[in-house]
Write a protein that holds these residues in place. Structure first.
Motif, PDB file in Angstrom:
ATOM      1  N   PHE A   9       0.873  -1.176   0.000  1.00 28.39           N
ATOM      2  CA  PHE A   9       0.000   0.000   0.000  1.00 28.39           C
ATOM      3  C   PHE A   9       0.910   1.226   0.000  1.00 28.39           C
ATOM      4  O   PHE A   9       1.899   1.282   0.734  1.00 28.39           O
ATOM      5  N   ALA A  10       0.598   2.217  -0.847  1.00 32.85           N
ATOM      6  CA  ALA A  10       1.439   3.413  -0.936  1.00 32.85           C
ATOM      7  C   ALA A  10       0.563   4.644  -1.062  1.00 32.85           C
ATOM      8  O   ALA A  10      -0.418   4.652  -1.816  1.00 32.85           O
ATOM      9  N   TYR A  11       0.915   5.690  -0.328  1.00 32.53           N
ATOM     10  CA  TYR A  11       0.211   6.966  -0.411  1.00 32.53           C
ATOM     11  C   TYR A  11       1.244   8.068  -0.563  1.00 32.53           C
ATOM     12  O   TYR A  11       2.293   8.051   0.084  1.00 32.53           O
ATOM     13  N   ALA A  12       0.965   9.047  -1.442  1.00 29.17           N
ATOM     14  CA  ALA A  12       1.896  10.154  -1.672  1.00 29.17           C
ATOM     15  C   ALA A  12       1.099  11.433  -1.856  1.00 29.17           C
ATOM     16  O   ALA A  12       0.021  11.425  -2.464  1.00 29.17           O
ATOM     17  N   ALA A  13       1.623  12.536  -1.330  1.00 28.80           N
ATOM     18  CA  ALA A  13       0.997  13.849  -1.473  1.00 28.80           C
ATOM     19  C   ALA A  13       2.017  14.838  -1.990  1.00 28.80           C
ATOM     20  O   ALA A  13       3.203  14.765  -1.638  1.00 28.80           O
ATOM     21  N   ALA A  14       1.563  15.754  -2.852  1.00 30.21           N
ATOM     22  CA  ALA A  14       2.449  16.799  -3.344  1.00 30.21           C
ATOM     23  C   ALA A  14       2.891  17.684  -2.180  1.00 30.21           C
ATOM     24  O   ALA A  14       2.122  17.944  -1.250  1.00 30.21           O
ATOM     25  N   ALA A  15       4.135  18.150  -2.250  1.00 27.81           N
ATOM     26  CA  ALA A  15       4.695  18.917  -1.139  1.00 27.81           C
ATOM     27  C   ALA A  15       3.924  20.201  -0.870  1.00 27.81           C
ATOM     28  O   ALA A  15       3.879  20.679   0.267  1.00 27.81           O
ATOM     29  N   SER A  16       3.304  20.755  -1.903  1.00 25.29           N
ATOM     30  CA  SER A  16       2.613  22.036  -1.740  1.00 25.29           C
ATOM     31  C   SER A  16       1.200  21.899  -1.197  1.00 25.29           C
ATOM     32  O   SER A  16       0.526  22.903  -0.958  1.00 25.29           O
ATOM     33  N   TRP A  17       0.726  20.637  -1.003  1.00 19.22           N
ATOM     34  CA  TRP A  17      -0.639  20.437  -0.518  1.00 19.22           C
ATOM     35  C   TRP A  17      -0.619  19.936   0.926  1.00 19.22           C
ATOM     36  O   TRP A  17       0.321  19.288   1.365  1.00 19.22           O
ATOM     37  N   GLY A  18      -1.713  20.190   1.622  1.00 17.12           N
ATOM     38  CA  GLY A  18      -1.785  19.866   3.044  1.00 17.12           C
ATOM     39  C   GLY A  18      -2.373  18.511   3.344  1.00 17.12           C
ATOM     40  O   GLY A  18      -2.699  18.226   4.493  1.00 17.12           O
TER      41      GLY A  18
END
Length: 352
Positions: A154-163
């Protein structure tokens, strides 16, 4: 479909074999958009793609799942009970909630038009077993976050500019949700749609292959074209005297939609005059699932014929005009003497 979706879908079509039945795998994708602000569009829309074919459409105004090409089927019409309707409503609610978070985080005015979008879907292996499910979100055309789950990780990633971020407990909950609800449901929907639409996604349409030549300055341009084929996976090669032409000499090569549910691809080679004089044999070869054998089209290069326009000086033009006038006067005089002259017409072949 705006730039965010175009980038995702085109990238998947060009790089990911999951998007076509030609690989033996099959996939189901939902492309969803939520719009806030005054527009002529529905507040929420969802397009359902089976492999690379659009098969269903839903929006918040008609509030039903419509079969592309005619006929309407409500969520229960897919024989999936209330799960299908529930998941569409859950996507609708989740996109609206996320867009409100984005507007707060980015200090966006509530009066403007803003868009939250998601591409989500799953794939089945050639044996029919579910293997993968994902979502990827964007706001106002920019990537926000993504999640991927398969049977091993399972993998989750968020853009650095988003909260957007999930603590360990939230991620454990999402992993259980995708493993036990979303992936099994998506796999059932995919199998059901494959059975309903197999005449579309399982079809085999033979490519039409052509070699086209065009004279250019200093040489010729040779284009190898394959068009009107399905599925999209094809191997198109251009050979010179049986040897593949170096890839860095070719332009094109991307498989593109034809606009009629079929595909096309072309590769072009520029040949200079010296190469033309060597009279090589060029072969355009297509290998495709619809073909029992390779399809070959050949062309033999001929010597380059140049067409020059000679600019004459003013004295030369006067001399030519005088010569033509004398010829006309001579013919008129010959006609007055009633002399009939017969000529033999010959066809002269360019030795080149």
């Amino acid at each position: 479909m705006n730039v965010f979706f175009i980038r995702l879908v085109v990238g998947a079509l060009l790089l990911d074999p999951v998007m076509s039945s030609g690989s033996g795998k099959h996939s189901l994708w939902v492309l969803a958009s939520y719009i806030s602000g005054p527009t002529q569009f529905p507040e929420f829309t969802a397009v359902v793609m089976l492999d690379d074919i659009q098969v269903r459409y839903y929006d918040s105004q008609i509030n039903q799942l419509t079969r592309v090409g005619g006929g309407a089927e409500k969520g229960a019409g897919l024989d999936l009970g209330q799960e299908g309707a529930f998941i569409l409503q859950e996507i609708f609610s989740n996109l609206r909630k996320r867009l409100n978070l984005v507007k707060d985080q980015m200090n966006l005015t509530a009066a403007g038009v803003h868009v939250q979008q998601r591409i989500t879907g799953c794939e089945l292996l050639p044996g029919g077993q579910p293997a993968f499910i994902m979502f990827r979100d964007g706001a106002n055309g920019q990537d926000a976050d993504s999640l991927q789950y398969n049977t091993t990780h399972f993998a989750y990633a968020a853009a650095a500019s988003w909260g957007f971020s999930f603590e360990a407990m939230k991620q454990t909950y999402l992993q259980a949700l995708y493993a036990n609800i979303y992936l099994p449901f998506c796999a059932r929907a995919l199998r059901h749609l494959l059975d309903r639409e197999k005449h579309v996604v399982m079809r085999r349409v033979r490519p039409r292959v052509r070699l086209m030549t065009k004279q250019v300055v200093g040489g010729a341009r040779l284009t190898c074209l394959a068009t009107d084929f399905y599925p999209r996976h094809i191997n198109l090669t251009l050979q010179r005297d049986g040897v593949p032409v170096d890839a860095d000499r070719l332009s094109g090569g991307s498989v593109l939609p034809n606009g009629n549910g079929l595909y096309q691809v072309r590769k072009a080679l520029t040949i200079d005059g010296e190469e033309l004089r060597r009279k090589h044999v060029y072969t355009c070869t297509a290998a495709h699932l619809s073909l029992d054998n390779r399809l070959d089209v050949r062309w033999r290069a001929e010597s380059l014929r140049t067409h020059r326009v000679h600019v004459l000086s003013v004295p030369a033009v006067l001399v030519v005009a005088a010569a033509l006038l004398m010829v006309l006067l001579w013919r008129r005089g010959a006609g007055s003497e009633a002399v009939t002259m017969e000529t033999d017409e010959q066809t002269i072949t360019d030795p080149q």
